[in-house]
Design an enzyme around this catalytic site. Structure first.
Site, PDB file in Angstrom:
ATOM      1  N   ILE A 156       0.834  -1.200   0.000  1.00 57.90           N
ATOM      2  CA  ILE A 156       0.000   0.000   0.000  1.00 57.90           C
ATOM      3  C   ILE A 156       0.867   1.247   0.000  1.00 57.90           C
ATOM      4  O   ILE A 156       0.650   2.182  -0.783  1.00 57.90           O
ATOM      5  CB  ILE A 156      -0.947   0.001   1.208  1.00 57.90           C
ATOM      6  N   ALA A 233      -4.694   5.271   7.411  1.00 50.30           N
ATOM      7  CA  ALA A 233      -5.602   4.329   6.755  1.00 50.30           C
ATOM      8  C   ALA A 233      -5.081   2.912   6.959  1.00 50.30           C
ATOM      9  O   ALA A 233      -5.292   2.041   6.125  1.00 50.30           O
ATOM     10  CB  ALA A 233      -5.733   4.653   5.266  1.00 50.30           C
ATOM     11  N   ARG A 235      -4.142   0.892  10.723  1.00 49.39           N
ATOM     12  CA  ARG A 235      -4.824   0.347  11.883  1.00 49.39           C
ATOM     13  C   ARG A 235      -4.890   1.420  12.964  1.00 49.39           C
ATOM     14  O   ARG A 235      -3.907   2.117  13.233  1.00 49.39           O
ATOM     15  CB  ARG A 235      -4.091  -0.892  12.421  1.00 49.39           C
ATOM     16  N   ASP A 259      -9.150   7.055   8.612  1.00 50.77           N
ATOM     17  CA  ASP A 259     -10.074   6.038   8.098  1.00 50.77           C
ATOM     18  C   ASP A 259     -10.227   4.898   9.095  1.00 50.77           C
ATOM     19  O   ASP A 259     -11.078   4.030   8.916  1.00 50.77           O
ATOM     20  CB  ASP A 259      -9.545   5.495   6.761  1.00 50.77           C
ATOM     21  N   GLU A 264     -12.179   1.320  17.381  1.00 50.60           N
ATOM     22  CA  GLU A 264     -13.182   1.153  16.332  1.00 50.60           C
ATOM     23  C   GLU A 264     -14.220   0.093  16.715  1.00 50.60           C
ATOM     24  O   GLU A 264     -13.853  -0.969  17.217  1.00 50.60           O
ATOM     25  CB  GLU A 264     -12.444   0.754  15.053  1.00 50.60           C
ATOM     26  N   HIS A 282     -13.747   3.613   7.763  1.00 42.69           N
ATOM     27  CA  HIS A 282     -12.930   2.457   7.374  1.00 42.69           C
ATOM     28  C   HIS A 282     -13.285   1.965   5.965  1.00 42.69           C
ATOM     29  O   HIS A 282     -13.695   0.827   5.757  1.00 42.69           O
ATOM     30  CB  HIS A 282     -13.070   1.318   8.384  1.00 42.69           C
ATOM     31  N   GLY A 284     -10.994   2.062   3.376  1.00 34.37           N
ATOM     32  CA  GLY A 284      -9.733   1.955   2.638  1.00 34.37           C
ATOM     33  C   GLY A 284      -9.807   1.153   1.354  1.00 34.37           C
ATOM     34  O   GLY A 284      -9.493   1.642   0.275  1.00 34.37           O
TER      35      GLY A 284
END
Length: 316
Positions: A156, A233, A235, A259, A264, A282, A284
């Site tokens: 990523i 984006a 964890r 994100d 969460e 979230h 992504g």
């Protein structure tokens, strides 16, 4: 063999799995409660779950016949992989290439939204407060010529770097391994402190490991420029959310685009009130292409179990 699926999945993936499994299907976007998950996993031989399901020792112990936990996603920090191995339960992930591309695109969307104030700008227009173009109205940051610091240059992070170069940004990075091919394109490797100090935008793309908990701490935030924007984006627990809120309140940094969140799906209430923060639920890799490819990877792992073959993406 019986398969428990704990979240709605694409119909094509379900149809393929239904050919070889008896399926207990939770056809919903709402998660199962812990108690219901423990009850329904008791007679399952395989589990297909999203990364939002916490598969810990109690859940694994409840699965008396469990042979495989197939995660619908590239990450797998939601699963106690060591205990699963102790119980002789395989764990697989779904590292789809499209997931990296989609997350990189989302990251750049967050970066641009934060740089140009798109969220408060949208709010202003909807409230009827737009009075027309003016020379000094709602000025944001141009990203060309700015420094993007990437923490974690895996698949990523590498995709983000390529997009940043196309936007004319200078890119520096910190990662476990050096990336010579990308350094040939102009990326510069630095230690973490240097990346934090030099960057105008900082984006996080490490996988989560316990030793990375609160990698972005009060001290780390203190190294950043007052004009810098933090993007996460990856964890949520990598960022100390309480420290981030305080840094934003004290104007130690200029903004953030998130994100993912430390607890969460809960979000720190102060973040919800800050115009300099972009918040996304979230999303992504939430594109059809990525989620289909991830589903196909998860399906292949489950079919391999049913057919007695080696698991393509085993992680424990």
């Amino acid at each position: 063999m019986k398969l428990l699926i704990t979240s709605r999945i694409p119909q094509e993936i379900f149809d393929d799995l239904a050919k070889v499994y008896t399926i207990d299907y939770h056809d919903s976007l709402e998660p199962l409660s812990r108690e219901e998950l423990k009850m329904r996993i008791q007679d399952a031989h395989a589990l297909l779950c999203p990364l939002s399901d916490r598969i810990d020792q109690k859940i694994l112990d409840a699965g008396e016949n469990l042979k495989l936990v197939a995660n619908y996603g590239a990450g797998f920090d939601n699963i106690d992989t060591r205990y699963a191995a102790y119980k002789k339960i395989a764990v697989t992930n779904a590292p789809a290439p499209s997931s990296a591309v989609s997350t990189a695109e989302m990251t750049f969307g967050l970066l641009l939204a934060a740089a140009r104030g798109l969220v408060p700008g949208d709010k202003l227009v909807r409230q009827g407060d737009f009075q027309g173009w003016r020379p000094t109205f709602f000025l944001g940051q141009q990203v060309k010529g700015k420094v993007l610091g990437i923490i974690g240059l895996g698949r990523i992070g590498s995709e983000v770097a390529k997009r940043a170069l196309a936007f004319g940004m200078e890119v520096v990075y910190f990662s476990r391994t050096r990336k010579g091919d990308l350094e040939d394109l102009g990326l510069r490797y630095m230690d973490l402190a240097q990346v934090l100090q030099k960057s105008d935008f900082i984006t996080i793309h490490t996988s989560y490991q316990p030793q990375l908990h609160h990698l972005i701490s009060k001290d780390a935030l203190g190294l950043m420029k007052e004009s810098a924007i933090l993007i996460n984006a990856s964890r949520g627990p990598i960022v100390d959310e309480k420290a981030l809120v305080q840094a934003l309140k004290d104007k130690k940094i200029a903004g953030a685009a998130l994100d993912v969140y430390e607890f969460e799906p809960k979000v720190h209430p102060d973040l919800l009130t800050m115009d300099q923060v972009v918040l996304s639920p979230h999303l992504g890799n939430a594109t059809y292409a990525a989620r289909m490819e991830m589903g196909e990877n998860a399906r292949d792992n489950l079919l391999a179990l049913a057919q007695g073959k080696d698991l393509p993406n085993r992680v424990n």
